[in-house]
Write a protein that holds these residues in place. Structure first.
Motif, short mmCIF file in Angstrom:
data_model
loop_
_atom_site.label_atom_id
_atom_site.label_comp_id
_atom_site.label_asym_id
_atom_site.label_seq_id
_atom_site.Cartn_x
_atom_site.Cartn_y
_atom_site.Cartn_z
N HIS A 1 40.30 64.11 85.16
CA HIS A 1 39.05 63.76 84.46
C HIS A 1 38.47 62.48 85.04
O HIS A 1 39.17 61.68 85.67
CB HIS A 1 39.32 63.58 82.96
CG HIS A 1 40.26 62.43 82.64
ND1 HIS A 1 39.81 61.18 82.30
CD2 HIS A 1 41.61 62.37 82.61
CE1 HIS A 1 40.84 60.38 82.06
NE2 HIS A 1 41.95 61.08 82.25
N ASP B 1 36.51 56.72 81.76
CA ASP B 1 35.58 55.84 81.06
C ASP B 1 36.39 54.76 80.35
O ASP B 1 37.58 54.59 80.64
CB ASP B 1 34.65 56.62 80.12
CG ASP B 1 35.39 57.37 79.02
OD1 ASP B 1 36.57 57.05 78.74
OD2 ASP B 1 34.80 58.29 78.43
N PRO C 1 41.56 67.34 75.15
CA PRO C 1 41.79 66.06 74.48
C PRO C 1 43.11 65.95 73.70
O PRO C 1 43.32 64.95 73.01
CB PRO C 1 40.60 65.97 73.52
CG PRO C 1 40.32 67.39 73.17
CD PRO C 1 40.56 68.17 74.43
N HIS D 1 39.73 59.95 78.19
CA HIS D 1 38.58 60.43 77.42
C HIS D 1 37.45 61.00 78.26
O HIS D 1 36.64 61.79 77.77
CB HIS D 1 38.04 59.25 76.57
CG HIS D 1 36.81 59.59 75.80
ND1 HIS D 1 35.53 59.32 76.26
CD2 HIS D 1 36.65 60.17 74.59
CE1 HIS D 1 34.64 59.71 75.37
NE2 HIS D 1 35.29 60.24 74.35
N GLY D 2 37.35 60.63 79.52
CA GLY D 2 36.19 61.00 80.32
C GLY D 2 36.08 62.49 80.58
O GLY D 2 36.96 63.29 80.24
N GLU D 3 34.99 62.89 81.22
CA GLU D 3 34.66 64.30 81.42
C GLU D 3 35.74 65.01 82.24
O GLU D 3 36.21 64.51 83.26
CB GLU D 3 33.31 64.43 82.13
CG GLU D 3 32.16 63.77 81.39
CD GLU D 3 31.93 62.34 81.77
OE1 GLU D 3 30.87 61.79 81.41
OE2 GLU D 3 32.81 61.74 82.45
N VAL E 1 27.75 66.32 86.78
CA VAL E 1 28.12 66.08 85.39
C VAL E 1 26.86 66.15 84.54
O VAL E 1 25.89 65.42 84.79
CB VAL E 1 28.81 64.71 85.22
CG1 VAL E 1 29.21 64.50 83.77
CG2 VAL E 1 30.03 64.62 86.14
N LYS E 2 26.89 67.03 83.55
CA LYS E 2 25.76 67.18 82.62
C LYS E 2 26.30 67.03 81.21
O LYS E 2 26.96 67.93 80.69
CB LYS E 2 25.10 68.54 82.81
CG LYS E 2 24.55 68.78 84.22
CD LYS E 2 23.97 70.17 84.38
CE LYS E 2 23.46 70.39 85.80
NZ LYS E 2 22.90 71.76 85.99
N GLY E 3 26.04 65.88 80.61
CA GLY E 3 26.66 65.58 79.32
C GLY E 3 28.15 65.44 79.52
O GLY E 3 28.60 64.66 80.36
N ARG E 4 28.91 66.22 78.76
CA ARG E 4 30.37 66.21 78.96
C ARG E 4 30.82 67.38 79.83
O ARG E 4 32.03 67.55 80.04
CB ARG E 4 31.10 66.26 77.60
CG ARG E 4 31.11 64.91 76.88
CD ARG E 4 32.29 64.85 75.92
NE ARG E 4 33.55 65.05 76.59
CZ ARG E 4 34.29 64.07 77.13
NH1 ARG E 4 33.87 62.82 77.11
NH2 ARG E 4 35.45 64.34 77.71
N LYS E 5 29.91 68.19 80.33
CA LYS E 5 30.27 69.35 81.13
C LYS E 5 30.23 69.01 82.62
O LYS E 5 29.25 68.44 83.12
CB LYS E 5 29.33 70.52 80.84
CG LYS E 5 29.27 70.93 79.37
CD LYS E 5 30.56 71.60 78.94
CE LYS E 5 30.47 72.10 77.49
NZ LYS E 5 29.55 73.24 77.34
N VAL E 6 31.30 69.39 83.32
CA VAL E 6 31.38 69.20 84.76
C VAL E 6 31.17 70.55 85.44
O VAL E 6 31.86 71.52 85.13
CB VAL E 6 32.73 68.60 85.18
CG1 VAL E 6 32.87 68.56 86.70
CG2 VAL E 6 32.89 67.20 84.60
#
Length: 224
Positions: free
Chosen positions: A139, A142, A115, A147-149, A193-198
């Motif tokens: 990434h 969004d 980030p 900002h996205g994953e 994608v799980k939460g913010r984790k790829v």
């Protein structure tokens, strides 16, 4: 079957060229169904046409607001049959309506290690800050800027005498490798994608060798 993608560009389109090269080499299981630009003088449009790829300019200045412009892009992308959208130097924020139309299927390449240093001056901001490592990020997109994953990142050395241009050149060589790699993972259905984790599902494909003094994670694979 090759994944049909639309590539959005605003400038020279060097990352577009990296995608074209990987498609033509057979490494990237995708078909570029459309190259779309918001600027008529974008060299990316010329790159596309020189390879026989449909290319279209939709000037954002001809629309009353961002939403109307995005709706025009949605129509063009759908008419081209593209299922995934890749931003390769596209200098416009996308609306919630656009992102909903291609939910979970919009990727962007950013020339900084997110980030840290979001925005259009990523390389220059990193050089001015005096970082010793810089890089690039692919990434998901969004509604917030950069900002996205995170799918994949690459890091390169940054030196005290670097400015934005010299650092950008070092970073760009890695952009041209990690963007096609991320699109390939998406085309193969290997991204979760799980939460913010790829998470990228491993397949046993042989790893590629990154450039000297560079770190890429997840690792590049053969052909990239």
């Amino acid at each position: 079957m090759a994944l049909p993608i639309a590539v959005l560009v605003s400038g020279s389109g060097s990352n577009l060229q990296a995608l074209i090269d990987r498609v033509e080499s057979g490494a990237l299981e995708a078909r570029i169904a459309l190259v779309l630009s918001n600027k008529p003088d974008s060299y990316g449009l010329k790159r596309a046409r020189s390879h026989g790829i449909p290319a279209l300019c939709i000037p954002h200045t001809e629309y009353a607001d961002r939403l109307e412009f995005d709706r025009a892009m949605i129509r063009a992308i759908r008419e081209a049959g593209a299922e995934t959208v890749v931003l390769a130097g596209f200098m416009r924020m996308l609306s919630a309506e656009f992102l909903k139309a291609f939910a979970g299927r919009v990727l962007n390449i950013h020339p900084a290690l997110l980030p840290s240093f979001p925005g259009v001056r990523g390389q220059r901001d990193a050089a001015d800050y005096g970082v010793t490592l810089a890089g690039c990020t692919v990434h998901f997109v969004d509604e917030l800027m950069d900002h996205g994953e995170v799918v994949i990142q690459a890091a390169v050395p940054a030196y005290p005498d670097d400015d934005g241009d010299s650092l950008a050149e070092r970073i760009l060589a890695l952009e041209h490798r990690i963007l096609p790699q991320a699109v390939q993972w998406l085309a193969q259905g290997r991204i979760q994608v799980k939460g913010r984790k790829v998470h990228v599902t491993p397949t046993g494909i042989q790893r590629a060798v990154p450039p000297a003094n560079a770190l890429v994670n997840p690792p590049l694979e053969q052909g990239f």
